[in-house]
Motif scaffolding. Structure first.
Motif, PDB file in Angstrom:
ATOM      1  N   LYS A   1       0.842  -1.188   0.000  1.00  0.00           N
ATOM      2  CA  LYS A   1       0.000   0.000   0.000  1.00  0.00           C
ATOM      3  C   LYS A   1       0.875   1.234   0.000  1.00  0.00           C
ATOM      4  O   LYS A   1       2.086   1.139   0.185  1.00  0.00           O
TER       5      LYS A   1
ATOM      6  N   SER B   1       1.617   4.005  17.331  1.00  0.00           N
ATOM      7  CA  SER B   1       0.182   4.230  17.463  1.00  0.00           C
ATOM      8  C   SER B   1      -0.315   3.881  18.862  1.00  0.00           C
ATOM      9  O   SER B   1      -1.374   4.339  19.276  1.00  0.00           O
TER      10      SER B   1
ATOM     11  N   TYR C   1       1.358   3.896   2.368  1.00  0.00           N
ATOM     12  CA  TYR C   1       0.937   4.201   3.738  1.00  0.00           C
ATOM     13  C   TYR C   1       0.782   5.704   3.951  1.00  0.00           C
ATOM     14  O   TYR C   1       1.701   6.476   3.690  1.00  0.00           O
ATOM     15  N   ILE C   2      -0.390   6.067   4.391  1.00  0.00           N
ATOM     16  CA  ILE C   2      -0.643   7.468   4.733  1.00  0.00           C
ATOM     17  C   ILE C   2      -1.070   7.504   6.190  1.00  0.00           C
ATOM     18  O   ILE C   2      -2.062   6.881   6.566  1.00  0.00           O
TER      19      ILE C   2
ATOM     20  N   SER D   1      -2.490   9.478   8.227  1.00  0.00           N
ATOM     21  CA  SER D   1      -3.821   9.919   8.664  1.00  0.00           C
ATOM     22  C   SER D   1      -4.885   8.870   8.331  1.00  0.00           C
ATOM     23  O   SER D   1      -5.917   8.798   8.984  1.00  0.00           O
ATOM     24  N   LYS D   2      -4.652   8.059   7.299  1.00  0.00           N
ATOM     25  CA  LYS D   2      -5.650   7.057   6.939  1.00  0.00           C
ATOM     26  C   LYS D   2      -5.421   5.731   7.661  1.00  0.00           C
ATOM     27  O   LYS D   2      -6.263   4.841   7.605  1.00  0.00           O
ATOM     28  N   GLY D   3      -4.274   5.579   8.219  1.00  0.00           N
ATOM     29  CA  GLY D   3      -3.993   4.350   8.956  1.00  0.00           C
ATOM     30  C   GLY D   3      -3.646   3.202   8.031  1.00  0.00           C
ATOM     31  O   GLY D   3      -3.637   3.348   6.807  1.00  0.00           O
TER      32      GLY D   3
ATOM     33  N   THR E   1      -5.224   0.245   7.478  1.00  0.00           N
ATOM     34  CA  THR E   1      -6.313  -0.329   6.703  1.00  0.00           C
ATOM     35  C   THR E   1      -6.814   0.633   5.629  1.00  0.00           C
ATOM     36  O   THR E   1      -7.195   0.212   4.539  1.00  0.00           O
ATOM     37  N   GLY E   2      -6.796   1.913   5.934  1.00  0.00           N
ATOM     38  CA  GLY E   2      -7.391   2.886   5.021  1.00  0.00           C
ATOM     39  C   GLY E   2      -6.510   3.312   3.862  1.00  0.00           C
ATOM     40  O   GLY E   2      -6.990   3.873   2.881  1.00  0.00           O
ATOM     41  N   SER E   3      -5.223   3.027   3.944  1.00  0.00           N
ATOM     42  CA  SER E   3      -4.324   3.474   2.883  1.00  0.00           C
ATOM     43  C   SER E   3      -4.590   2.706   1.593  1.00  0.00           C
ATOM     44  O   SER E   3      -4.966   1.529   1.638  1.00  0.00           O
ATOM     45  N   PRO E   4      -4.389   3.352   0.433  1.00  0.00           N
ATOM     46  CA  PRO E   4      -4.725   2.706  -0.847  1.00  0.00           C
ATOM     47  C   PRO E   4      -3.737   1.615  -1.251  1.00  0.00           C
ATOM     48  O   PRO E   4      -2.533   1.728  -1.025  1.00  0.00           O
TER      49      PRO E   4
END
Lengths: 324, 293
Positions: free
Chosen positions: A64, B132, A66-67, A69-71, A73-76
């Protein structure tokens, strides 16, 4: 607490608490009876799930972008982009060559030494001498990596080091051991042998003490000398131990430890000292390229794991001893 | 017993070889010790070989005059004490249930734990997790991520299985003891040696750890001794200790060397003193581990 003891007693009245019987009700009772054991192991399993399995889940960031702020799971998803980038990178060949080179060198030079040391120690009859050798050779195992590398620097320094003082005294030119790439692997491997040969020999000594003395008596009657007995009785006697440790060592051939390489590394010997682990640290932790370096780390872990499985399978096919 | 000539030569050869190996291991350690109490100038000129020359404790003086290093030492003591306590509790809590043959699911749990020895997420995902969880730059970053070691759980489990008689536990159970009571009142009192081994293994690990500190700590107040040691030994950063102002450069270079030798001795002193007495326990630990579980 009281009701629990009562349950325990009820479940245990059949006799041994280890007794197995197939009845469904007693199976439920077994669960109930041992609830404290589950309570005990819960924090341990929790630790492994949080600190080992969640990172395994988190390794998906290798595929992915990794971003933060998106974490995770949320990263594209980006597929194999980072793995490909690693394969195509300018440093790929160098890193792989160094990691593999150090790993193989370490295996070839470092693996037999403790075996030989154990075989020799086993022959010593004076227990005083034996204890002395053991006490001394085990000691470096307890030095920290920082101290060992610090000592290397003291002894090998071109200005004030003892080794270079001897070289100059013998009429040679001082050698810049620590900044010369061609020296890196040898210094790394042999200082490792210096530090760990004694400690690693313990396990072989344990195996040697389990060899039946009658074998030696019989061989003596047949006229076998010491060296012959070492070679034909002692060495085969510890072969299963050797195989198991060899499997473990080959399995970690690409797992060249970060700690020591990182400390020995400097801008001048980078050519020979840049390995996968230090590369991950540099681009990941220092450079914050999380996805890319996670991909590099994953590549390393997968290769190690496959190697381990393969070697284990080969060993099992060839003659029995294996890890599982 | 009659020994042939070649047999005797072999015997002597073995002693000579082992003697050489011992000397190679011992000499660097011995040299650091004598160099640390010698005049730094003599050490640099290569005059110190077998005995201290021009007795001087300047390295130790500079070292103990450094407040930061002292704090690092105290931090390491704290990490070692707290970390080891947690380690031992976790190891027992993991190993005891797995040692019981009537513990349902133990094969699955063992697999779950052992698998992490061979495969892991790696440095970056672990770092992101610690981040985190808010553990970065906290005392607990040095404790919790290394709360227990798989290998030591296996050693402990093997010990429980092979050295604590089942009958004793069963008898206690018949008397109405709960599982936790059996563990505390029956099993642990019989486990003294292996507990000592665990304490030692874990304590040495904490004492020598620098990697997790390098990754997770940036606040110098939390630094363990090994990170300061890295600055002194590996990075040559000791401006604060070496007084450049009123001395010549050569002199301060010499002092820097003296500080290094003294630093190695001081940080390993607890180990050096304790080690000969504890050696047999360490070895026992490796032996228990060798009986494959």
């Amino acid at each position: 607490m009281d009701s629990q003891t009562a349950v325990n007693k009820m479940a245990g009245k059949g006799g041994s608490m280890y007794e197995k019987n197939g009845r469904g009700s007693s199976r439920a009772a077994a669960w109930l009876r041992n609830w404290q054991l589950y309570l005990l192991i819960a924090p341990v399993l929790g630790y492994f799930i949080v600190f080992h399995y969640i990172p395994m889940y988190g390794v998906q960031i290798a595929f992915k972008d990794y971003i933060a702020s998106k974490g995770i799971t949320g990263s594209p998803w980006v597929g194999l982009k980072h793995v490909e980038r690693f394969f195509d990178s300018f440093y790929f060949a160098r890193i792989l060559r160094n990691t593999l080179g150090i790993g193989v060198y370490e295996l070839i030079a470092g693996f037999p030494v403790p075996i030989v040391l154990a075989l020799l120690l086993h022959e010593v009859r004076s227990s005083k001498f034996r204890r002395f050798v053991q006490t001394v050779t085990y000691a470096p195992h307890f030095l920290s990596t920082v101290v060992v590398v610090g000592m290397l620097m003291m002894f090998l320094s071109p200005v004030s080091g003892l080794v270079n003082a001897v070289i100059v005294w013998l009429g040679g030119q001082p050698v810049a051991f620590l900044t010369e790439p061609s020296w890196f692997k040898s210094i790394y491997v042999w200082s490792g042998v210096w530090q760990s040969m004694g400690w690693s020999s313990i396990i072989y000594l344990a195996a040697l003490s389990g060899i039946d003395p009658q074998l030696h008596e019989a061989a003596k009657v047949d006229g076998a000398g010491r060296l012959k007995r070492m070679w034909h009785i002692n060495l085969p006697g510890i072969a299963p131990t050797i195989v198991v440790l060899l499997i473990l060592n080959i399995g970690s051939i690409l797992g060249v430890g970060f700690e020591k390489v990182f400390l020995m590394q400097n801008s001048l010997n980078m050519e020979a000292s840049d390995v996968i682990a230090t590369n991950v640290y540099r681009s990941g932790i220092l450079g914050a390229q999380y996805s890319y370096s996670a991909a590099v780390g994953l590549f390393n872990a997968v290769v190690n794991f496959v190697l381990l499985l393969t070697v284990n399978r080969i060993a099992r096919k060839m003659g029995g001893s294996s890890l599982w | 017993m009659l020994e042939t000539r070649s047999e005797r030569i072999t015997g002597i050869g073995i002693y000579v070889l082992l003697g050489v190996v011992t000397l190679i291991v011992l000499y660097p350690l011995f040299f650091v010790l004598i160099a640390s109490v010698s005049n730094p100038g003599s050490v640099i000129r290569g005059e110190v070989w077998l005995w201290p020359k021009g007795f001087s404790l300047v390295g130790y003086e500079r070292l103990f005059g450094n407040k930061e290093l002292l704090r690092g030492f105290m931090n390491t003591v704290m990490y070692t004490v707290v970390g080891t306590a947690l380690n031992v509790v976790m190891t027992v809590a993991g190993a005891y249930p797995l040692s019981r043959t009537d513990f349902k699911g133990r094969h699955f749990f063992t697999f779950l734990i052992v698998f992490t020895m061979f495969f892991g997420g790696g440095m970056i995902p672990t770092y992101l997790l610690i981040k985190s969880l808010g553990l970065l730059n906290t005392f607990w970053a040095m404790i919790i991520p290394s709360a227990v070691s798989v290998w030591n759980i296996l050693i402990m489990r093997t010990f429980f299985q092979s050295s604590i008689p089942k009958e004793v536990q069963e008898a206690a159970f018949m008397d109405g003891c709960s599982n936790i009571k059996i563990l505390l009142k029956v099993v642990l009192p019989l486990s003294g040696p292996v507990l000592a081994v665990m304490v030692l293994f874990y304590a040495v690990g904490h004492w020598n750890a620098y990697f997790s500190a390098l990754l997770y700590l940036s606040d110098r107040d939390l630094y363990p001794m090994q990170l300061f040691l890295r600055e002194i030994l590996v990075q040559n950063q000791m401006q604060e200790m070496v007084d450049i102002s009123d001395d010549t450069l050569a002199r301060s270079l010499m002092d820097a060397e003296a500080i290094k030798y003294a630093a190695v001795i001081v940080t390993n002193l607890p180990m050096l003193i304790l080690y000969p007495f504890l050696q047999k326990y360490f070895v026992k630990g490796v032996m228990v581990g060798a009986i494959k579980g």
